[in-house]
Write a protein that holds these residues in place. Structure first.
Motif, PDB file in Angstrom:
ATOM      1  N   LYS A 197       0.815  -1.214   0.000  1.00 39.79           N
ATOM      2  CA  LYS A 197       0.000   0.000   0.000  1.00 39.79           C
ATOM      3  C   LYS A 197       0.848   1.262   0.000  1.00 39.79           C
ATOM      4  O   LYS A 197       0.532   2.242  -0.693  1.00 39.79           O
ATOM      5  N   GLU A 198       1.932   1.269   0.760  1.00 40.67           N
ATOM      6  CA  GLU A 198       2.755   2.482   0.785  1.00 40.67           C
ATOM      7  C   GLU A 198       3.362   2.779  -0.583  1.00 40.67           C
ATOM      8  O   GLU A 198       3.537   3.943  -0.971  1.00 40.67           O
ATOM      9  N   THR A 200       1.912   1.819  -3.523  1.00 42.41           N
ATOM     10  CA  THR A 200       0.834   2.262  -4.406  1.00 42.41           C
ATOM     11  C   THR A 200       0.413   3.690  -4.089  1.00 42.41           C
ATOM     12  O   THR A 200       0.062   4.453  -4.987  1.00 42.41           O
ATOM     13  N   ASP A 201       0.458   4.068  -2.818  1.00 45.92           N
ATOM     14  CA  ASP A 201       0.152   5.458  -2.460  1.00 45.92           C
ATOM     15  C   ASP A 201       1.140   6.408  -3.109  1.00 45.92           C
ATOM     16  O   ASP A 201       0.763   7.477  -3.615  1.00 45.92           O
ATOM     17  N   LEU A 204       0.297   6.657  -6.873  1.00 44.52           N
ATOM     18  CA  LEU A 204      -0.882   7.477  -7.135  1.00 44.52           C
ATOM     19  C   LEU A 204      -0.585   8.960  -6.937  1.00 44.52           C
ATOM     20  O   LEU A 204      -1.061   9.807  -7.698  1.00 44.52           O
ATOM     21  N   ALA A 205       0.209   9.277  -5.926  1.00 44.75           N
ATOM     22  CA  ALA A 205       0.572  10.674  -5.696  1.00 44.75           C
ATOM     23  C   ALA A 205       1.379  11.232  -6.860  1.00 44.75           C
ATOM     24  O   ALA A 205       1.176  12.370  -7.299  1.00 44.75           O
TER      25      ALA A 205
END
Length: 263
Positions: A197-198, A200-201, A204-205
């Motif tokens: 998740k970190e 993918t975050d 996305l950013a």
């Protein structure tokens, strides 16, 4: 690189960004800026691009060994090592391939560099894959491919550039409906399912600030593109794991990949 007529070098293009990640030189500052922004946030994206390219070669080789002798490659990208016709014709010199892309730079390089074997045939058309009627009815496509016989439809890393409102599933169906039973769909697609998740975050950013459109989709969404097809083993998997061990086994996976046979 000097921009040919009709190309705005200030607008990034997915084929040229991908070319940069693969180590190519056919890109502009705008492409490199997008590529580096993404790499700064998620360095493993470059490895994913290379895994994706390796998948293309493995899938085309697999289908050629199954007897497929013709391929329609949508969203071709800038030529590099292991192009579809090179892989196919190494196995079957009489294989026929049509490349489709909407970037004039891609087509310029394709026509100059992608030469067929004497026994086979390679054609290149500059067209938008989002217009299947124009692609399928193009005289060069019809002169090269026999739609009464099985065809390998290659949609590698293309649907992620098509927004939901443009109905990517309907697009796949439009092409699939034109194929004879026993044809195959070769597909890979950006996903956020397989990375932490970190990571993918961060992805996305980085991409939210970019002009170039990319839509990651879930495995469930991507599996729907294979409606009317039977997935061959090992099914829909991380792109690096389709019929091989990963080139970069410790790298987060950013792409799903699969091959399906039309019923």
């Amino acid at each position: 690189m000097t921009a040919p007529h009709g190309i705005n070098p200030n607008i990034p293009h997915s084929a040229r960004v991908y070319d940069y990640w693969l180590g190519g030189k056919d890109n502009f500052e705008a492409d490199r800026r997008v590529a580096e922004q993404t790499l700064a946030a998620v360095p493993s994206v470059r490895e994913s691009a290379r895994n994706n390219r390796a998948f293309l070669g493995r899938a085309v080789r697999h289908l050629t060994r199954l007897g497929i002798r013709q391929f329609l490659d949508l969203g071709t990208g800038i030529p590099t090592q292991g192009n579809t016709h090179e892989v196919a014709q190494a196995e079957a010199p009489d294989a026929r391939v049509v490349y489709v892309d909407n970037d004039p730079i891609v087509m310029t390089h394709a026509r100059a560099l992608l030469t067929s074997t004497p026994e086979g045939r390679t054609a290149y058309i500059e067209a938008d894959a989002r217009e299947p009627g124009a692609v399928l009815d193009h005289p060069d496509v019809r002169a090269t491919l026999d739609f009464t016989q099985p065809i390998g439809l290659v949609m590698v890393a293309i649907l992620m550039h098509i927004a939901d409102e443009d109905d990517p599933a309907g697009l796949v169906k439009a092409y699939a409906d034109a194929l004879a039973p026993g044809s195959y769909l070769v597909l890979s697609h950006l996903t956020l399912d397989l990375a932490p998740k970190e990571t993918t975050d961060a992805y996305l950013a980085a991409t939210s600030r970019q002009a170039m459109h990319r839509t990651p989709r879930t495995g469930e969404q991507i599996a729907r593109y294979f409606d009317g097809f039977d997935l061959v083993e090992p099914g829909l998997v991380a792109v690096s794991e389709w019929h091989d061990t990963p080139l970069f086994p410790d790298s987060p996976a950013w792409m799903y990949a699969g091959v399906g046979r039309k019923r």
